[in-house]
Design a protein around this motif. Structure first.
Motif, PDB file in Angstrom:
ATOM      1  N   UNK A   1       0.839  -1.168   0.000  1.00 17.47           N
ATOM      2  CA  UNK A   1       0.000   0.000   0.000  1.00 17.47           C
ATOM      3  C   UNK A   1       0.895   1.246   0.000  1.00 17.47           C
ATOM      4  N   UNK A   2       0.521   2.186  -0.785  1.00 16.78           N
ATOM      5  CA  UNK A   2       1.293   3.419  -0.879  1.00 16.78           C
ATOM      6  C   UNK A   2       0.946   4.319   0.306  1.00 16.78           C
ATOM      7  N   UNK A   3       1.919   5.098   0.786  1.00 14.17           N
ATOM      8  CA  UNK A   3       1.674   5.927   1.971  1.00 14.17           C
ATOM      9  C   UNK A   3       0.519   6.916   1.800  1.00 14.17           C
ATOM     10  N   UNK A   4       0.359   7.471   0.622  1.00 18.15           N
ATOM     11  CA  UNK A   4      -0.712   8.442   0.435  1.00 18.15           C
ATOM     12  C   UNK A   4      -2.088   7.782   0.473  1.00 18.15           C
ATOM     13  N   UNK A   5      -2.150   6.504   0.112  1.00 21.22           N
ATOM     14  CA  UNK A   5      -3.433   5.799   0.151  1.00 21.22           C
ATOM     15  C   UNK A   5      -3.904   5.643   1.598  1.00 21.22           C
ATOM     16  N   UNK A   6      -2.962   5.373   2.508  1.00 19.79           N
ATOM     17  CA  UNK A   6      -3.309   5.254   3.919  1.00 19.79           C
ATOM     18  C   UNK A   6      -3.771   6.605   4.473  1.00 19.79           C
ATOM     19  N   UNK A   7      -3.121   7.671   4.059  1.00 20.19           N
ATOM     20  CA  UNK A   7      -3.489   9.013   4.496  1.00 20.19           C
ATOM     21  C   UNK A   7      -4.917   9.346   4.068  1.00 20.19           C
ATOM     22  N   UNK A   8      -5.243   9.069   2.816  1.00 20.39           N
ATOM     23  CA  UNK A   8      -6.590   9.356   2.327  1.00 20.39           C
ATOM     24  C   UNK A   8      -7.624   8.433   2.957  1.00 20.39           C
ATOM     25  N   UNK A   9      -7.225   7.243   3.284  1.00 24.07           N
ATOM     26  CA  UNK A   9      -8.127   6.330   3.980  1.00 24.07           C
ATOM     27  C   UNK A   9      -8.462   6.879   5.370  1.00 24.07           C
ATOM     28  N   UNK A  10      -7.450   7.426   6.053  1.00 22.15           N
ATOM     29  CA  UNK A  10      -7.684   8.017   7.366  1.00 22.15           C
ATOM     30  C   UNK A  10      -8.581   9.254   7.265  1.00 22.15           C
ATOM     31  N   UNK A  11      -8.362  10.064   6.223  1.00 21.73           N
ATOM     32  CA  UNK A  11      -9.218  11.233   6.015  1.00 21.73           C
ATOM     33  C   UNK A  11     -10.658  10.817   5.748  1.00 21.73           C
ATOM     34  N   UNK A  12     -10.830   9.779   4.943  1.00 19.76           N
ATOM     35  CA  UNK A  12     -12.179   9.287   4.645  1.00 19.76           C
ATOM     36  C   UNK A  12     -12.881   8.797   5.901  1.00 19.76           C
ATOM     37  N   UNK A  13     -12.166   8.060   6.737  1.00 20.25           N
ATOM     38  CA  UNK A  13     -12.803   7.545   7.948  1.00 20.25           C
ATOM     39  C   UNK A  13     -13.110   8.682   8.928  1.00 20.25           C
ATOM     40  N   UNK A  14     -12.240   9.680   9.003  1.00 20.41           N
ATOM     41  CA  UNK A  14     -12.512  10.829   9.870  1.00 20.41           C
ATOM     42  C   UNK A  14     -13.733  11.597   9.364  1.00 20.41           C
ATOM     43  N   UNK A  15     -13.828  11.751   8.055  1.00 22.03           N
ATOM     44  CA  UNK A  15     -14.979  12.439   7.469  1.00 22.03           C
ATOM     45  C   UNK A  15     -16.263  11.654   7.728  1.00 22.03           C
ATOM     46  N   UNK A  16     -16.199  10.342   7.631  1.00 18.81           N
ATOM     47  CA  UNK A  16     -17.383   9.517   7.876  1.00 18.81           C
ATOM     48  C   UNK A  16     -17.821   9.606   9.327  1.00 18.81           C
ATOM     49  N   UNK A  17     -16.869   9.655  10.262  1.00 17.11           N
ATOM     50  CA  UNK A  17     -17.223   9.819  11.681  1.00 17.11           C
ATOM     51  C   UNK A  17     -17.918  11.156  11.910  1.00 17.11           C
ATOM     52  N   UNK A  18     -17.438  12.194  11.243  1.00 17.22           N
ATOM     53  CA  UNK A  18     -18.052  13.519  11.361  1.00 17.22           C
ATOM     54  C   UNK A  18     -19.489  13.501  10.842  1.00 17.22           C
ATOM     55  N   UNK A  19     -19.695  12.876   9.699  1.00 19.50           N
ATOM     56  CA  UNK A  19     -21.033  12.787   9.112  1.00 19.50           C
ATOM     57  C   UNK A  19     -21.952  11.966  10.013  1.00 19.50           C
ATOM     58  N   UNK A  20     -21.435  10.871  10.562  1.00 23.32           N
ATOM     59  CA  UNK A  20     -22.233  10.050  11.472  1.00 23.32           C
ATOM     60  C   UNK A  20     -22.627  10.829  12.722  1.00 23.32           C
ATOM     61  N   UNK A  21     -21.693  11.623  13.263  1.00 24.45           N
ATOM     62  CA  UNK A  21     -21.991  12.417  14.449  1.00 24.45           C
ATOM     63  C   UNK A  21     -23.065  13.450  14.139  1.00 24.45           C
ATOM     64  N   UNK A  22     -22.942  14.119  12.990  1.00 25.28           N
ATOM     65  CA  UNK A  22     -23.928  15.133  12.615  1.00 25.28           C
ATOM     66  C   UNK A  22     -25.305  14.517  12.419  1.00 25.28           C
TER      67      UNK A  22
END
Length: 97
Positions: A1-22
């Motif tokens: 896995x490329x390092x940037x893919x992990x970074x974007x995966x973390x951003x996606x999961x953080x964004x999903x947590x935010x949407x779930x909270x809202x």
């Protein structure tokens, strides 16, 4: 896995947590608003006084009354504001003990 893919995966999961909270907050807000509306229909004086104070300051409410139009949207808006204040007070009173 490329390092940037992990970074974007973390951003996606953080964004999903935010949407779930809202979404959870909106659901809780709707439930509290429904409770307040039900309390008002049963004659709760505390919420009644809060609602009348909020509606008295709304010029559009008085225009609707004077013209014979429906004021239900203004009533629901005021109930939603009361519910938001009440929900925030409940969240701030949370004690983890």
């Amino acid at each position: 896995m490329k390092p940037y893919a992990d970074y974007y995966s973390q951003l996606d999961s953080a964004n999903q947590r935010e949407v779930d909270w809202q979404t959870g907050y909106e659901i809780a807000l709707d439930e509290v608003a429904a409770e307040i509306d039900n309390d008002l229909k049963q004659g709760d004086q505390t919420h009644y006084h809060e609602l009348t104070e909020m509606l008295c300051d709304n010029d559009n409410f008085w225009l609707a009354i004077g013209s014979g139009a429906s004021y239900e949207s203004y009533r629901q808006e005021a109930i939603k504001k009361i519910a938001e204040r009440e929900l925030n007070a409940r969240m701030n009173d949370y004690d983890q003990d």
